[in-house]
Design an enzyme around this catalytic site. Structure first.
Site, PDB file in Angstrom:
ATOM      1  N   SER A 140      63.014  54.828 -28.386  1.00 55.65           N
ATOM      2  CA  SER A 140      63.870  54.469 -29.516  1.00 55.65           C
ATOM      3  C   SER A 140      63.007  54.152 -30.725  1.00 55.65           C
ATOM      4  CB  SER A 140      64.713  53.248 -29.157  1.00 55.65           C
ATOM      5  OG  SER A 140      65.287  52.688 -30.327  1.00 55.65           O
ATOM      6  N   TYR A 153      64.981  44.386 -26.955  1.00 58.68           N
ATOM      7  CA  TYR A 153      65.121  45.803 -26.626  1.00 58.68           C
ATOM      8  C   TYR A 153      63.910  46.592 -27.133  1.00 58.68           C
ATOM      9  CZ  TYR A 153      67.220  50.529 -27.013  1.00 58.68           C
ATOM     10  OH  TYR A 153      67.481  51.867 -26.946  1.00 58.68           O
TER      11      TYR A 153
END
Lengths: 248, 433
Positions: A140, A153
């Site tokens: 990501s 995250y």
């Protein structure tokens, strides 16, 4: 060209499904692994209708690291070899909950980094033996620089980037390509109702098209959509004093 | 954020502006989100006004329900989840010589939305509405039960759900009877006409010979020119060959400023029609003929930040259409895109289905505040005086009375509305606001 043999780990994730649809349309042989049998069966039925020439499915909990090696062996055997593998599973916890409860943060790191790295290694070693293959991993843009909004995250993805980068360097000499995929925020059920500006979410099919292209070409790092490369390059270069003044 | 931009999902006309919250459903087998607040299924937001918005609660995003469940290539029966688009369905089925039985003006609508609005297309004179081709569908009700309904099972609920604007529950999957076609191409023809009587002749003869008919009407014409336009007719053509993938030729990245609105916009729209091949029969891709505006991404932004208000009605015939066109022309607010089509007497299956025998006219206006709303109200008056009705999928403002007069079965429909589901439109036309 014989049909592509594609293994997708975490095959029920929205992005993984969108990538799988593209491979199915091209007549690929697909091996799909996910946690939930019911979901997996629906995805498999869809991909068969779209043109997949063979489908093999298995249910697995990726937190059981000791099962990874045998799982990849079975998939490889079912497909008759591996051309492409994509490690696509992951979770996005609510940052506030993860900060309040370290077990939630820990589960995020276990899932997004520990289990993903273990799977990368398991697939990577088999591709190394075969002397060929492309191994993709869904990371990501959040892994490029820790941001207040989502660094629990982001940290798991940053670790994953480092692992994939190292593995890629090791396997480059063996004819294997490792592709780190860094999507920006994508409109999927994982992000629904959770983004401050939903207008900035990318379309999952557009992201999948880019990922498919990156996997086929063996690019080391794939930003999807492509403009995130520029955005993240600037963000990474920003001096900390200035970065800290930005909104989350 | 630009003025008029909403944080969440919006409707195609981008009026009303609603700060719309959203939840998502990823799997058809999952239960509805917990809670008691009213939900509204939301696919791709291609309806124009507020039938796809739920200002007081969340919408439930259904686009991820996009899996094909079963495709019988011999019988042309497709079962798919409700978030699949008609474009995706066509891409899957065209190589097998099957095509969605009814498509509206864009391929970017979901199958669930096509049922919920009981959409019609250029082939209405033969195929009727989309709902006529639904063999079965599953409805997930607010109490968690799942009901399979269709033309021969749970028919009352089926009649309420087709055209039911998402208010009877969540449509999880739909089983469709596809239409057999000879190939992926179309033979099409464009014929200019001078007025509505000539349109009437053209449509009477063309509806016999062509599967698809529709007319573009010059919305800026006045006086004796009123009602002139171009008549389009087409048939699926013989011959194979792969259809080129539909192309997005350009995309509108942001709202047009109001000052630029009129001239460039009219030119942009009219160019789509002006460049149409004239004289004799031409071979065109299915996409290009059925969905010309799909080539321009986000064309709704051309209407500026105040949005677009469409007025689509069905009225008995030419007198009412003439009056509607004159009313629009006299107001000085020319309709930028005007489309005319006849509906045949093929019955519509839903309690709230829009099509009924007659002529349907669609007029597009940029939102310009009070004068626009006054004009729309006037148009409603013409429609009501002729015993017609206005299309909910395109509406953002019709009055309670206009709705009730047009849809006398609204009471029977209301009995089927699920307490867990609601919409801005429904609260408005029920007279709650």
């Amino acid at each position: 060209m014989p049909p592509r043999r594609v293994l997708i780990l975490g095959a029920t994730s929205a992005i993984a499904q969108a990538v799988a649809r593209r491979y199915a349309q091209g007549g690929a042989r697909l091996a799909l692994v996910a946690r939930n049998r019911q979901y997996l069966d629906v995805v498999a039925a869809d991909l068969r209708i779209r043109g997949a020439s063979a489908l093999w499915t298995e249910v697995a909990d990726f937190l059981e690291l000791e099962r990874h090696a045998a799982l990849v062996d079975r998939a490889q055997q079912a497909l008759g070899g591996l051309d492409i593998a994509l490690v696509a599973h992951g979770v996005l916890p609510l940052q506030a909950e993860a900060l309040a409860d370290s077990r939630i943060a820990g589960l995020c790191w276990q899932t997004n980094f520990v289990s993903a790295a273990s799977l990368l290694e398991a697939v990577g070693q088999r591709m190394e033996e075969a002397g060929r293959g492309t191994l993709g991993v869904l990371s990501s843009v959040a892994g490029d620089r820790g941001r207040a909004e989502n660094y629990v995250y982001g940290a798991s993805k940053a670790a994953l980037n480092a692992y994939a980068g190292g593995l890629g360097q090791r396997l480059a000499k063996k004819g294997v390509r490792v592709v780190t995929v860094k999507p920006g925020p994508v409109a999927t059920p994982m992000t629904a109702g959770r983004m401050r500006r939903p207008g900035l979410l990318s379309d999952v099919d557009e992201v999948a098209r880019r990922i498919h292209r990156g996997l086929e070409a063996g690019w080391p790092v794939v930003y999807a959509p492509a403009y995130w490369r520029l955005v993240m390059t600037i963000l990474k270069l920003l001096p900390t004093r200035i970065f800290e003044r930005l909104r989350g | 954020m630009a003025p008029g931009e909403t944080a969440g999902p919006s409707s195609w006309g981008r009026y009303p502006h609603v700060d719309q919250r959203a939840l998502a459903l990823a799997w058809a087998s999952d239960p509805l989100p917990e809670g008691t607040e009213p939900l509204l299924p939301y696919g791709l937001g291609r309806s124009y006004g507020d039938v796809c918005l739920n200002p007081d609660g969340p919408v439930l995003l259904t686009r991820e329900l996009r899996r094909f469940l079963a495709f019988d290539t011999q019988a042309g029966v497709l079962r798919c989840e409700a978030g699949c688009t008609l474009g995706e369905v066509a891409e899957l089925t065209l190589p097998h010589r099957w095509f969605p039985p009814v498509v509206p003006g864009t391929r970017f609508v979901t199958v669930g939305g096509a049922v919920a609005n009981d959409v019609h297309g250029k082939n209405h004179h033969r195929a009727g509405t989309f709902g006529r081709h639904v063999r079965a569908l599953e409805l997930l009700r607010g109490d968690g039960t799942r009901v399979v309904c269709g033309p021969s099972a749970n028919t009352d609920l089926f009649r309420a759900t087709v055209g039911g604007l998402g208010l009877t529950g969540l449509i999880t999957w739909v089983e469709l009877q596809l239409a057999s076609v000879m190939g992926p191409w179309m033979e099409v023809e464009a014929v200019p006409f001078s007025g509505l009587d000539r349109f009437a002749e053209l449509t009477a003869t063309s509806d016999q010979t062509h599967a698809y008919t529709v007319a573009w009407v010059d919305g800026l014409a006045r006086g004796t020119a009123l009602g002139r336009g171009i008549f389009f007719r087409g048939n699926h053509a013989e011959g194979g060959g792969d259809l080129p993938a539909p192309r997005l030729r350009l995309s509108v990245p942001f709202d047009a400023p109001d000052a630029l609105l009129s001239a460039p916009l009219i030119r942009a729209f009219n160019a789509v029609y002006r460049h149409w091949p004239r004289g004799g029969t031409k071979r065109l891709s299915t996409w290009k003929f059925l969905h010309p505006l799909d080539a321009v991404g986000n064309w709704n932004r051309l209407y500026g930040s105040r949005g677009l208000l469409q007025h689509q009605s069905v009225v008995p015939g030419p007198e009412a259409v003439q009056e509607l066109l004159a009313t629009a022309a006299d107001s000085g607010q020319g309709s930028f895109l005007t489309v005319l089509k006849t509906f045949s007497d093929v019955p519509s299956p839903g309690l709230l289905s829009f099509p009924r025998p007659g002529w349907t006219l669609a007029l597009d206006f940029p939102g310009r505040g009070a004068p626009t709303f006054a004009l729309l109200e006037k148009l409603d008056g013409v429609v009501r005086a002729h015993g017609g009705r206005v299309y909910p999928a395109k509406d953002a403002r019709m009055s309670v009375d206009t709705f009730r007069a047009g849809y006398p079965e609204w009471r029977a429909f209301a009995a089927h509305v699920d307490a867990r589901f609601s919409s801005g439109f429904w609260r408005r036309v029920r007279g709650e606001l």
